[in-house]
Design an enzyme around this catalytic site. Structure first.
Site, PDB file in Angstrom:
ATOM      1  CG  ASP A   1      -1.664   1.212   1.465  1.00 30.94           C
ATOM      2  OD1 ASP A   1      -2.341   1.640   0.518  1.00 30.94           O
ATOM      3  OD2 ASP A   1      -1.595   1.804   2.573  1.00 30.94           O
ATOM      4  CG  LEU A   2       1.711   5.687  -1.881  1.00 30.92           C
ATOM      5  CD1 LEU A   2       3.207   5.468  -2.059  1.00 30.92           C
ATOM      6  CD2 LEU A   2       1.152   6.426  -3.109  1.00 30.92           C
ATOM      7  CG  ASP A   3      -1.789   7.512   0.605  1.00 32.64           C
ATOM      8  OD1 ASP A   3      -0.850   8.253   0.286  1.00 32.64           O
ATOM      9  OD2 ASP A   3      -2.826   7.396  -0.075  1.00 32.64           O
TER      10      ASP A   3
ATOM     11  CB  THR B   1       0.426  10.732   1.952  1.00 31.22           C
ATOM     12  OG1 THR B   1       0.453   9.322   1.852  1.00 31.22           O
ATOM     13  CG2 THR B   1       1.473  11.330   1.057  1.00 31.22           C
TER      14      THR B   1
ATOM     15  CE  LYS C   1      -4.451   6.759   9.344  1.00 33.51           C
ATOM     16  NZ  LYS C   1      -3.686   6.334  10.512  1.00 33.51           N
TER      17      LYS C   1
ATOM     18  CB  SER D   1      -1.895   2.919  -3.610  1.00 33.47           C
ATOM     19  OG  SER D   1      -2.451   4.154  -3.221  1.00 33.47           O
ATOM     20  CB  ALA D   2      -7.406   3.421  -2.525  1.00 31.19           C
TER      21      ALA D   2
ATOM     22  CE  LYS E   1      -5.827  -0.875  -0.970  1.00 30.18           C
ATOM     23  NZ  LYS E   1      -4.673  -0.180  -0.403  1.00 30.18           N
TER      24      LYS E   1
ATOM     25  CD  GLU F   1      -3.574  -1.723   3.013  1.00 28.36           C
ATOM     26  OE1 GLU F   1      -3.611  -0.876   3.924  1.00 28.36           O
ATOM     27  OE2 GLU F   1      -3.942  -1.478   1.856  1.00 28.36           O
ATOM     28  CG  ASP F   2      -1.752   2.518   6.511  1.00 24.72           C
ATOM     29  OD1 ASP F   2      -2.091   2.157   5.367  1.00 24.72           O
ATOM     30  OD2 ASP F   2      -1.999   3.648   6.958  1.00 24.72           O
TER      31      ASP F   2
HETATM   32  C1  BG6 Z   1      -5.696   5.835   0.197  1.00 25.89           C
HETATM   33  C2  BG6 Z   1      -5.723   6.663   1.455  1.00 25.89           C
HETATM   34  O1  BG6 Z   1      -4.423   5.299   0.012  1.00 25.89           O
HETATM   35  O2  BG6 Z   1      -6.043   6.627  -0.946  1.00 25.89           O
HETATM   36  C3  BG6 Z   1      -7.076   7.333   1.605  1.00 25.89           C
HETATM   37  O3  BG6 Z   1      -5.470   5.847   2.575  1.00 25.89           O
HETATM   38  C4  BG6 Z   1      -7.393   8.135   0.345  1.00 25.89           C
HETATM   39  O4  BG6 Z   1      -7.039   8.179   2.741  1.00 25.89           O
HETATM   40  C5  BG6 Z   1      -7.318   7.240  -0.873  1.00 25.89           C
HETATM   41  O5  BG6 Z   1      -8.688   8.727   0.424  1.00 25.89           O
HETATM   42  C6  BG6 Z   1      -7.581   7.989  -2.181  1.00 25.89           C
HETATM   43  O6  BG6 Z   1      -6.540   8.905  -2.383  1.00 25.89           O
HETATM   44  P1  BG6 Z   1      -6.552  10.051  -3.483  1.00 25.89           P
HETATM   45  O7  BG6 Z   1      -5.122  10.510  -3.526  1.00 25.89           O
HETATM   46  O8  BG6 Z   1      -6.973   9.435  -4.777  1.00 25.89           O
HETATM   47  O9  BG6 Z   1      -7.514  11.102  -3.033  1.00 25.89           O
HETATM   48 MG    MG Z   2      -2.672   3.153   3.635  1.00 31.43          MG
END
Ligand code: BG6
Ligand code: MG
Length: 218
Positions: free
Chosen positions: A8-10, A16, A44, A113-114, A144, A168-169
């Site tokens: 996962d990224l964030d 972030t 999250k 990542s989402a 997710k 994953e967090d």
């Molecule tokens: C996820 C974050 O990785 O991405 C969420 O944990 C976030 O908090 C989601 O809403 C979507 O991110 P973005 O950058 O497309 O608004």
């Molecule tokens: Mg995350």
């Protein structure tokens, strides 16, 4: 035998989550209510539009689809002001060493990542070169905890789910990995991530040898 790691990224590679929080808090303030750190936990791993829906629920707000899209775009502009200033020193502790170790040992590396801002972030912190596949919010239709994102990531690196491991967090992310039949390491608190196969506070001191040891002992 682990053949691919899916990150996962964030909150796993970069912190972030704090920038998402500041941007949502600003939007909530503009809508006339307070948004707390506890509230932020629910956002999250959740997609941008779904996050906005949770925010509306918290603030008891009901607006048209058009207005919703306008507000989501506004939040994203504020969020992008932060991420465009990011530097490589914002990569979380232990991540670079672990990625180097995986590369050295020919373990495939994928992103799941989402976020629709994933490419911008990876480029800002100069880490894109490590990834064999990048599956982000622009490449999936189901958020997710749906397993789509991680199944696509495993498929993109040519590995079966049982030979992958997800990092994953977020609770929704841990569930997505379980739903995909992929083992998952939770990064953060055992309270929120209790469904993960194994939980660590961060990736400091994490390496392939440790990863293999965790799964050999399971
Ligand atoms: C996820 C974050 O990785 O991405 C969420 O944990 C976030 O908090 C989601 O809403 C979507 O991110 P973005 O950058 O497309 O608004
Ligand atoms: Mg995350």
């Amino acid at each position: 035998m682990i053949k691919a790691c899916i990150f996962d990224l964030d909150g796993v590679i970069v912190d972030t989550a704090k920038y998402h929080f500041l941007a949502w808090k600003r939007l909530a303030a503009e809508l006339g209510f307070e948004f707390t750190k506890e509230n932020n936990e629910r956002l999250k791993g959740v997609s941008r539009m779904h996050s906005l829906e949770i925010l509306f629920e918290l603030g008891n707000i009901n607006l048209s689809q058009e207005k919703k899209e306008e507000l989501a775009a506004k939040k994203n502009e504020w969020y992008r002001e932060y991420i465009l200033k990011m530097k490589p020193d914002e990569i979380l502790p232990g991540v670079l060493n672990f990625l180097e170790d995986l590369k050295k040992n020919k373990i495939k590396i994928a992103l799941g990542s989402a976020s629709r801002n994933a490419f911008t972030i990876l480029e800002r912190v100069s880490i894109k070169k490590y990834f064999d596949a990048i599956i982000d919010g622009t490449k999936v239709s189901k958020a997710k905890p749906n397993p789509e994102i991680f199944l696509k990531a495993a498929h993109s690196v040519g590995e079966k789910p049982e030979n992958c491991v997800v990092f994953e967090d977020a609770q929704a992310g841990v569930e997505a990995a379980i739903n995909a039949g992929i083992q998952v390491i939770g990064i953060g608190s055992p309270v929120t991530l209790k469904k993960a196969n194994f939980i660590v506070p961060d990736l400091t001191k994490f390496n392939l040898q440790y990863l293999n040891m965790i799964f050999e002992n399971k």
